[in-house]
Design a protein around this motif. Sequence first.
Motif, PDB file in Angstrom:
ATOM      1  N   SER A 215       0.838  -1.209   0.000  1.00 22.47           N
ATOM      2  CA  SER A 215       0.000   0.000   0.000  1.00 22.47           C
ATOM      3  C   SER A 215       0.870   1.254   0.000  1.00 22.47           C
ATOM      4  O   SER A 215       0.411   2.325  -0.400  1.00 22.47           O
ATOM      5  CB  SER A 215      -0.941  -0.010   1.204  1.00 22.47           C
ATOM      6  N   CYS A 216       2.124   1.119   0.415  1.00 21.16           N
ATOM      7  CA  CYS A 216       3.079   2.238   0.382  1.00 21.16           C
ATOM      8  C   CYS A 216       3.227   2.815  -1.019  1.00 21.16           C
ATOM      9  O   CYS A 216       3.524   3.998  -1.181  1.00 21.16           O
ATOM     10  CB  CYS A 216       4.435   1.769   0.907  1.00 21.16           C
ATOM     11  N   CYS A 217       3.033   1.976  -2.045  1.00 21.64           N
ATOM     12  CA  CYS A 217       3.327   2.364  -3.424  1.00 21.64           C
ATOM     13  C   CYS A 217       2.153   2.151  -4.378  1.00 21.64           C
ATOM     14  O   CYS A 217       2.333   2.240  -5.590  1.00 21.64           O
ATOM     15  CB  CYS A 217       4.520   1.561  -3.943  1.00 21.64           C
ATOM     16  N   TYR A 218       0.973   1.878  -3.842  1.00 15.37           N
ATOM     17  CA  TYR A 218      -0.115   1.469  -4.731  1.00 15.37           C
ATOM     18  C   TYR A 218      -1.331   2.372  -4.575  1.00 15.37           C
ATOM     19  O   TYR A 218      -2.181   2.158  -3.727  1.00 15.37           O
ATOM     20  CB  TYR A 218      -0.489   0.023  -4.439  1.00 15.37           C
TER      21      TYR A 218
ATOM     22  N   TYR B 136       6.806  -7.569   1.521  1.00 11.40           N
ATOM     23  CA  TYR B 136       7.962  -7.154   0.732  1.00 11.40           C
ATOM     24  C   TYR B 136       7.447  -6.494  -0.539  1.00 11.40           C
ATOM     25  O   TYR B 136       6.874  -7.160  -1.419  1.00 11.40           O
ATOM     26  CB  TYR B 136       8.820  -8.384   0.417  1.00 11.40           C
ATOM     27  N   CYS B 137       7.623  -5.172  -0.611  1.00 14.83           N
ATOM     28  CA  CYS B 137       7.012  -4.388  -1.696  1.00 14.83           C
ATOM     29  C   CYS B 137       7.901  -4.402  -2.942  1.00 14.83           C
ATOM     30  O   CYS B 137       9.042  -3.948  -2.907  1.00 14.83           O
ATOM     31  CB  CYS B 137       6.774  -2.958  -1.219  1.00 14.83           C
ATOM     32  N   THR B 138       7.344  -4.903  -4.029  1.00 11.27           N
ATOM     33  CA  THR B 138       8.097  -4.999  -5.282  1.00 11.27           C
ATOM     34  C   THR B 138       8.537  -3.620  -5.793  1.00 11.27           C
ATOM     35  O   THR B 138       9.653  -3.475  -6.285  1.00 11.27           O
ATOM     36  CB  THR B 138       7.231  -5.691  -6.348  1.00 11.27           C
ATOM     37  N   ALA B 139       7.673  -2.632  -5.643  1.00 10.59           N
ATOM     38  CA  ALA B 139       7.993  -1.300  -6.180  1.00 10.59           C
ATOM     39  C   ALA B 139       9.108  -0.625  -5.388  1.00 10.59           C
ATOM     40  O   ALA B 139       9.780   0.277  -5.894  1.00 10.59           O
ATOM     41  CB  ALA B 139       6.747  -0.428  -6.185  1.00 10.59           C
ATOM     42  N   ASP B 140       9.319  -1.047  -4.158  1.00 15.52           N
ATOM     43  CA  ASP B 140      10.387  -0.498  -3.322  1.00 15.52           C
ATOM     44  C   ASP B 140      11.700  -1.257  -3.480  1.00 15.52           C
ATOM     45  O   ASP B 140      12.709  -0.862  -2.887  1.00 15.52           O
ATOM     46  CB  ASP B 140       9.996  -0.563  -1.839  1.00 15.52           C
ATOM     47  N   HIS B 141      11.685  -2.356  -4.190  1.00 15.57           N
ATOM     48  CA  HIS B 141      12.878  -3.212  -4.271  1.00 15.57           C
ATOM     49  C   HIS B 141      13.193  -3.584  -5.720  1.00 15.57           C
ATOM     50  O   HIS B 141      13.237  -4.763  -6.078  1.00 15.57           O
ATOM     51  CB  HIS B 141      12.676  -4.481  -3.427  1.00 15.57           C
TER      52      HIS B 141
END
Length: 255
Positions: free
Chosen positions: A164-167, A223-228
């Motif tokens: 949710s951090c990036c979505y 584990y956020c894909t957009a952050d990694h």
Amino acid sequence: MTTPQVARGFSWQELPAGRVLVAEALLPYARHAFTTRGFGRRDVPDHDGFTGLAEFLELDAAAIRRVRQVHGREVVELRSGREDGTSQSADALVSFDASRAVAIAVADCVPILLADRRRRAVAAVHAGWRGTAARVVVAAVDVLARDGVPPSDLIAAIGPSIGSCCYQVDAPVRDALIAGAPTADDWLTPDGDGHWRLDLWSANRDQLLTAGLEAEAIHVARYCTADHLDDCYSYRREGAAAGRMFGAIRLRPNP
Ligand SMILES: [Zn+2]
């Protein structure tokens, strides 16, 4: 090599083909992996990383079953020597066959792996926002229950996917989620005019709970894909050219 931070209950494994994430709770019941960016053997031809993945799952690449994913709620079933399911297009695979593995491809969408504590079946589910609105993970649990595997026997692992951090989503997405689940606002945080942050991890966890899994049997990698982007592909960050990662699982036969 640094090891990226992931939720308790998950661990990274370094293979000849690259890094995979495993859920410790699933290990006694199923060989499985969430692959990472660039996964694949370098020394042999390895389209999509399936040679490296098959080595880890201890079978031939041809024994890893995939489907054409369409963001729906169809479930394909595999049994020893045969296959059930009306369509090659599906977003969940259930397998009672320990001689084959099932896999789904993702890049931000949520990969969910399920295993039965009594080692009768495993499942792999692909759930983006459309699949979540369609309650695809519930469809998979329902198929297992119909075939004699009660939800209380299942363990679930929710792998790397967009957090949710990036979505951020808009009203049509919220409307679709609410049409499928009146409590969908629990997964949405207002984020400016006509926009929300969507928490697909909570949404799928809630659906698994509703379907009858025990709370302690649901493990979320967080584990956020957009952050990694160093070790994940992200459709949101990279667009249609983004590669794909796999969630794959193979039943361990009863000894
Ligand atoms: Zn993020």
